[in-house]
Write a protein that holds these residues in place. Structure first.
Motif, mmCIF file in Angstrom:
data_model
loop_
_atom_site.group_PDB
_atom_site.id
_atom_site.type_symbol
_atom_site.label_atom_id
_atom_site.label_comp_id
_atom_site.label_asym_id
_atom_site.label_seq_id
_atom_site.Cartn_x
_atom_site.Cartn_y
_atom_site.Cartn_z
ATOM 1 N N GLY A 17 31.847 -59.075 48.046
ATOM 2 C CA GLY A 17 32.779 -59.877 47.242
ATOM 3 C C GLY A 17 32.579 -61.324 47.644
ATOM 4 N N ALA A 19 33.016 -64.257 45.932
ATOM 5 C CA ALA A 19 33.623 -65.346 45.152
ATOM 6 C C ALA A 19 34.086 -66.415 46.145
ATOM 7 C CB ALA A 19 34.754 -64.788 44.300
ATOM 8 N N MET A 21 36.619 -66.927 48.244
ATOM 9 C CA MET A 21 37.049 -66.565 49.602
ATOM 10 C C MET A 21 35.926 -65.894 50.387
ATOM 11 S SD MET A 21 40.135 -67.580 50.153
ATOM 12 C CE MET A 21 40.838 -66.607 51.480
ATOM 13 N N ASN A 40 27.370 -58.529 46.688
ATOM 14 C CA ASN A 40 28.307 -58.799 45.591
ATOM 15 C C ASN A 40 27.897 -57.927 44.410
ATOM 16 O OD1 ASN A 40 30.574 -60.686 44.768
ATOM 17 N ND2 ASN A 40 29.190 -60.898 43.026
ATOM 18 N N SER A 42 27.702 -58.529 41.254
ATOM 19 C CA SER A 42 26.633 -59.189 40.497
ATOM 20 C C SER A 42 25.794 -60.009 41.481
ATOM 21 C CB SER A 42 27.218 -60.073 39.407
ATOM 22 O OG SER A 42 28.219 -60.897 39.967
ATOM 23 N N LYS A 45 25.824 -64.057 42.446
ATOM 24 C CA LYS A 45 26.680 -64.747 43.423
ATOM 25 C C LYS A 45 26.037 -64.746 44.801
ATOM 26 C CE LYS A 45 31.469 -64.812 41.817
ATOM 27 N NZ LYS A 45 31.471 -64.039 40.573
ATOM 28 N N MET A 81 36.117 -58.600 50.081
ATOM 29 C CA MET A 81 36.850 -59.777 49.574
ATOM 30 C C MET A 81 36.797 -59.793 48.053
ATOM 31 S SD MET A 81 38.196 -61.249 52.161
ATOM 32 C CE MET A 81 38.913 -62.590 51.270
ATOM 33 N N VAL A 82 37.217 -58.675 47.447
ATOM 34 C CA VAL A 82 37.206 -58.627 45.980
ATOM 35 C C VAL A 82 38.631 -58.721 45.448
ATOM 36 C CG1 VAL A 82 35.100 -57.236 45.978
ATOM 37 C CG2 VAL A 82 37.311 -56.107 45.723
ATOM 38 N N LYS A 83 38.748 -58.795 44.166
ATOM 39 C CA LYS A 83 40.055 -58.883 43.503
ATOM 40 C C LYS A 83 40.919 -57.693 43.933
ATOM 41 C CE LYS A 83 41.463 -59.769 38.750
ATOM 42 N NZ LYS A 83 41.822 -61.168 38.823
ATOM 43 N N ALA A 84 42.178 -57.983 44.278
ATOM 44 C CA ALA A 84 43.067 -56.913 44.757
ATOM 45 C C ALA A 84 43.371 -55.927 43.628
ATOM 46 C CB ALA A 84 44.351 -57.534 45.288
ATOM 47 N N PRO A 87 39.793 -52.979 41.663
ATOM 48 C CA PRO A 87 38.462 -53.309 42.203
ATOM 49 C C PRO A 87 38.344 -52.954 43.691
ATOM 50 C CG PRO A 87 39.236 -55.099 40.820
ATOM 51 C CD PRO A 87 40.381 -54.130 40.935
ATOM 52 N N ALA A 90 37.758 -49.282 44.021
ATOM 53 C CA ALA A 90 36.400 -48.927 43.588
ATOM 54 C C ALA A 90 35.396 -49.249 44.689
ATOM 55 C CB ALA A 90 36.048 -49.696 42.304
ATOM 56 N N GLY A 108 40.208 -57.759 53.170
ATOM 57 C CA GLY A 108 40.756 -59.095 53.412
ATOM 58 C C GLY A 108 41.436 -59.691 52.198
ATOM 59 N N GLY A 109 41.554 -58.906 51.126
ATOM 60 C CA GLY A 109 42.208 -59.407 49.913
ATOM 61 C C GLY A 109 43.724 -59.343 50.044
ATOM 62 N N ASN A 110 44.391 -59.801 48.997
ATOM 63 C CA ASN A 110 45.864 -59.779 49.005
ATOM 64 C C ASN A 110 46.357 -58.439 48.480
ATOM 65 O OD1 ASN A 110 46.686 -62.191 50.113
ATOM 66 N ND2 ASN A 110 46.541 -63.304 48.176
ATOM 67 N N LYS A 190 51.371 -60.715 55.738
ATOM 68 C CA LYS A 190 50.749 -61.737 54.887
ATOM 69 C C LYS A 190 51.591 -61.948 53.618
ATOM 70 C CE LYS A 190 47.675 -64.499 52.954
ATOM 71 N NZ LYS A 190 47.644 -64.381 51.551
HETATM 72 P P1 NBP Z 1 38.706 -62.990 43.114
HETATM 73 O O1 NBP Z 1 40.045 -62.441 43.424
HETATM 74 O O2 NBP Z 1 38.576 -63.912 41.960
HETATM 75 O O3 NBP Z 1 37.698 -61.753 42.906
HETATM 76 C C1 NBP Z 1 36.372 -61.964 42.518
HETATM 77 C C2 NBP Z 1 35.451 -61.030 43.266
HETATM 78 O O4 NBP Z 1 35.798 -59.653 43.022
HETATM 79 C C3 NBP Z 1 33.999 -61.176 42.793
HETATM 80 O O5 NBP Z 1 33.157 -61.045 43.919
HETATM 81 C C4 NBP Z 1 33.845 -60.012 41.830
HETATM 82 O O6 NBP Z 1 32.505 -59.585 41.654
HETATM 83 C C5 NBP Z 1 34.619 -58.954 42.566
HETATM 84 N N1 NBP Z 1 34.977 -57.775 41.746
HETATM 85 C C6 NBP Z 1 35.817 -57.658 40.693
HETATM 86 BR BR1 NBP Z 1 36.743 -59.028 39.930
HETATM 87 N N2 NBP Z 1 35.899 -56.414 40.233
HETATM 88 C C7 NBP Z 1 35.051 -55.689 40.980
HETATM 89 C C8 NBP Z 1 34.687 -54.332 40.990
HETATM 90 N N3 NBP Z 1 35.226 -53.465 40.145
HETATM 91 N N4 NBP Z 1 33.771 -53.934 41.890
HETATM 92 C C9 NBP Z 1 33.228 -54.800 42.762
HETATM 93 N N5 NBP Z 1 33.548 -56.116 42.817
HETATM 94 C C10 NBP Z 1 34.447 -56.555 41.938
HETATM 95 O O7 NBP Z 1 38.065 -63.691 44.411
HETATM 96 P P2 NBP Z 1 38.735 -64.686 45.487
HETATM 97 O O8 NBP Z 1 39.597 -65.723 44.842
HETATM 98 O O9 NBP Z 1 37.605 -65.106 46.356
HETATM 99 O O10 NBP Z 1 39.708 -63.740 46.324
HETATM 100 C C11 NBP Z 1 39.255 -62.583 47.000
HETATM 101 C C12 NBP Z 1 40.440 -61.865 47.594
HETATM 102 O O11 NBP Z 1 41.089 -62.732 48.532
HETATM 103 C C13 NBP Z 1 41.515 -61.494 46.568
HETATM 104 O O12 NBP Z 1 42.086 -60.268 46.903
HETATM 105 C C14 NBP Z 1 42.530 -62.595 46.707
HETATM 106 O O13 NBP Z 1 43.830 -62.187 46.323
HETATM 107 C C15 NBP Z 1 42.455 -62.885 48.204
HETATM 108 N N6 NBP Z 1 42.874 -64.229 48.609
HETATM 109 C C16 NBP Z 1 42.546 -65.313 47.866
HETATM 110 C C17 NBP Z 1 42.930 -66.581 48.297
HETATM 111 C C18 NBP Z 1 42.559 -67.793 47.500
HETATM 112 O O14 NBP Z 1 42.992 -68.895 47.889
HETATM 113 N N7 NBP Z 1 41.763 -67.665 46.443
HETATM 114 C C19 NBP Z 1 43.611 -66.735 49.492
HETATM 115 C C20 NBP Z 1 43.896 -65.617 50.248
HETATM 116 C C21 NBP Z 1 43.515 -64.368 49.798
HETATM 117 P P3 NBP Z 1 31.615 -60.214 40.473
HETATM 118 O O15 NBP Z 1 31.116 -61.531 41.022
HETATM 119 O O16 NBP Z 1 30.518 -59.237 40.290
HETATM 120 O O17 NBP Z 1 32.488 -60.392 39.284
#
Ligand code: NBP
Length: 484
Positions: A17, A19, A21, A40, A42, A45, A81-84, A87, A90, A108-110, A190
């Motif tokens: 994951g 993205a 984070m 990842n 895809s 990334k 670190m994927v979408k909570a 995903p 999976a 490490g996701g939310n 958290k």
């Molecule tokens: P996102 O929450 O936007 O998730 C994107 C990632 O999830 C990409 O790597 C994507 O892969 C992957 N993904 C998805 Br969507 N569906 C998937 C699936 N079915 N199988 C495999 N991979 C899948 O990313 P983020 O903002 O970096 O946050 C990651 C985690 O950290 C989340 O749980 C978020 O709540 C938590 N968090 C975020 C922050 C923040 O400030 N953003 C802070 C603290 C915690 P792809 O590239 O192939 O689409």
């Protein structure tokens, strides 16, 4: 250095994951000398990360889950670190199928803490360790040092702890990462952290609203006030960035940016989860709840548009002594913030009892001092409070905070009263004061509530002068009978 996964399983940790984070955390690990396997869904990334930052450390590029798992030293450690939500399930399923007994999966996701409890149970039955780790600090923290709140089995932390602590923020030589407790406790903590963040932001918003509409300052003047506050007891990341935001000028219009942003706040859900969990535990988290509802109200734009111009009643004049009123707002903000934290810690204590987690509130204050969004000078005071008395019944009862509120109370009342008379909504300031008054009240109107409940539903009541449960025969001769 970058390599593709081969026969030698040499990575210390894998991150899947990539993205915002995940990619920043992967870089953080690599910058601290750890070999990091990258994955990842895809591949683009993964390649983008390697192209931009591949020279920052030792990365192993992988395409498939099998390749990814094969690149890791045993016991394998994988950070998801994927979408909570779905995903995460999976990815866990794919990983679990490819991993061996004793390997560790870290989410490490939310995640919602009840999902973490479920996942931990199911994976432990398959011989895998599962660690739900709350990570706070956003994009910047992920790269330069977040606050990390790992739950899960203690044995996993022995293997994982040094790795996580090496990339966490450090305050006074102490990492902002410690083992929180079993199963879902890391994600629970958290979640409450995020709830407190909501309350803190709402309180800052109310202070801003008062400075704008009661005092009459413009954005620049308010920025200066926040900059000043950030030199004192309110020193914190959120107060600091508030000043920065208020100083930002919109390139298009030349106006303060804050004045051209739509006033409808969004939310991703952790505040709402905190309030739902608090309702289930029966813990009043009024500051957090008001913050969640205030965002909802701000977002009800159609209703709001239709209601503009409704009667305000007779409004008072603006405060004459601007300097004194600004000082009052600062103190009201501080006191309300004490309440928000006290309520958050109460919720954590209640969950600790409910789920048998044995959490240590002082540890949380310690790790929230750096890296995370709610980091603040204030957290040192909370740490001291729990260091002095780990069993503190409420943060408000700590001598330091008692005195702080004593010093703020008159200002707090003046601010809430003035806001009401000026028609400026301050739900978090007002509810925090009401909570404080409720807590310190010798006698609440709940006796009447109990009597009413007994009247219409024979729910019984206790007496202040005798043990046992009682019921009054309301529809009979109104005599009292013992009910148990
Ligand atoms: P996102 O929450 O936007 O998730 C994107 C990632 O999830 C990409 O790597 C994507 O892969 C992957 N993904 C998805 Br969507 N569906 C998937 C699936 N079915 N199988 C495999 N991979 C899948 O990313 P983020 O903002 O970096 O946050 C990651 C985690 O950290 C989340 O749980 C978020 O709540 C938590 N968090 C975020 C922050 C923040 O400030 N953003 C802070 C603290 C915690 P792809 O590239 O192939 O689409």
């Amino acid at each position: 250095m970058t390599s593709s996964a081969g026969s030698n399983a040499r990575a210390h940790i894998g991150v899947t994951g990539l993205a915002v984070m995940g990619s920043n955390i992967a870089r953080n690990f690599a910058r601290h000398g750890h070999t990091v396997a990258l994955h990842n869904r895809s591949i683009a990334k993964t390649d983008a990360l390697l192209a931009a930052h591949g020279d920052e450390g030792d990365f192993v590029r992988t395409e498939t889950i099998e390749e990814f798992v094969g690149a890791l030293q045993k016991p394998r450690r994988v950070l998801i670190m994927v979408k909570a939500g779905d995903p995460t399930d999976a990815v866990i399923e794919e990983l679990a199928a490819a991993m061996d007994e004793g390997d560790i999966i870290i989410d490490g996701g939310n995640a919602l803490f009840t999902d973490t409890i479920r996942r931990e149970k199911s994976l432990s039955e398959r011989g895998l360790h599962f660690v739900g780790a709350g990570i706070s600090g956003g994009e910047e923290g992920a790269l330069n040092g977040p606050a990390i709140m790992p739950g899960g089995p203690k044995e996993s932390y022995e293997v994982l702890g040094p790795l996580l602590e090496s990339i966490a923020a450090q305050v006074d030589g102490t990492p902002c990462c410690t083992h929180i407790g079993p199963d879902g406790s890391g994600h629970f903590v958290k979640m409450v952290h995020n709830g407190i963040e909501y309350a803190d932001m709402q309180l800052i918003g109310e202070a801003y609203h008062l400075l704008r509409d009661a005092v009459g300052y413009d954005a620049k003047q308010i920025a200066d006030v926040f900059t000043g506050w950030n030199q004192g007891e309110l020193e914190s990341y959120l107060v600091e960035i508030t000043a920065e935001v208020l100083n930002q000028v919109d390139a298009k219009t030349g106006k303060p940016l804050v004045d051209v942003i739509l006033d409808a706040a969004e939310q991703k859900g952790t505040g709402r989860w905190t309030v739902k969990a608090a309702l289930d535990l029966g813990v009043p988290v009024t500051g957090i709840a008001e913050a969640v509802f205030a965002r909802a109200l701000s977002g009800a734009t159609d209703q709001r548009r239709a209601a503009v111009g409704l009667a305000s009643g007779q409004l008072a004049d603006k405060p004459a002594d601007v300097e004194q009123f600004t000082k009052d707002i600062e103190r009201a903000l501080y006191a309300s913030k004490v309440v928000a934290y006290a309520q958050g810690f109460d919720q954590i204590a209640a969950a600790s009892t409910e789920y048998d987690w044995n959490l240590r509130p002082g540890d949380l204050a310690t790790i929230w001092r750096g890296g995370c969004i709610i980091r603040a000078r204030f957290l040192n005071r909370i740490k001291d409070a729990y260091d002095t008395n780990a069993q503190l019944p409420s943060l408000i009862l700590d001598p330091f905070f008692q005195e702080a509120i004593e010093n703020a109370i008159d200002s707090w009342r003046r601010v809430v009263a003035a806001a009401v008379q000026l028609g400026i909504p301050v739900p978090a300031f007002a509810s925090s004061l009401a909570y404080y008054d409720g807590l310190r009240a010798e006698r609440l109107p709940a006796a009447l509530t109990q009597a009413q409940r007994d009247f219409f539903g024979a729910h019984t009541y206790e007496r202040i002068d005798m043990p046992g449960k009682y019921h009054t025969l309301w529809s009979g001769d109104r005599s009292e009978i013992q009910a148990d």
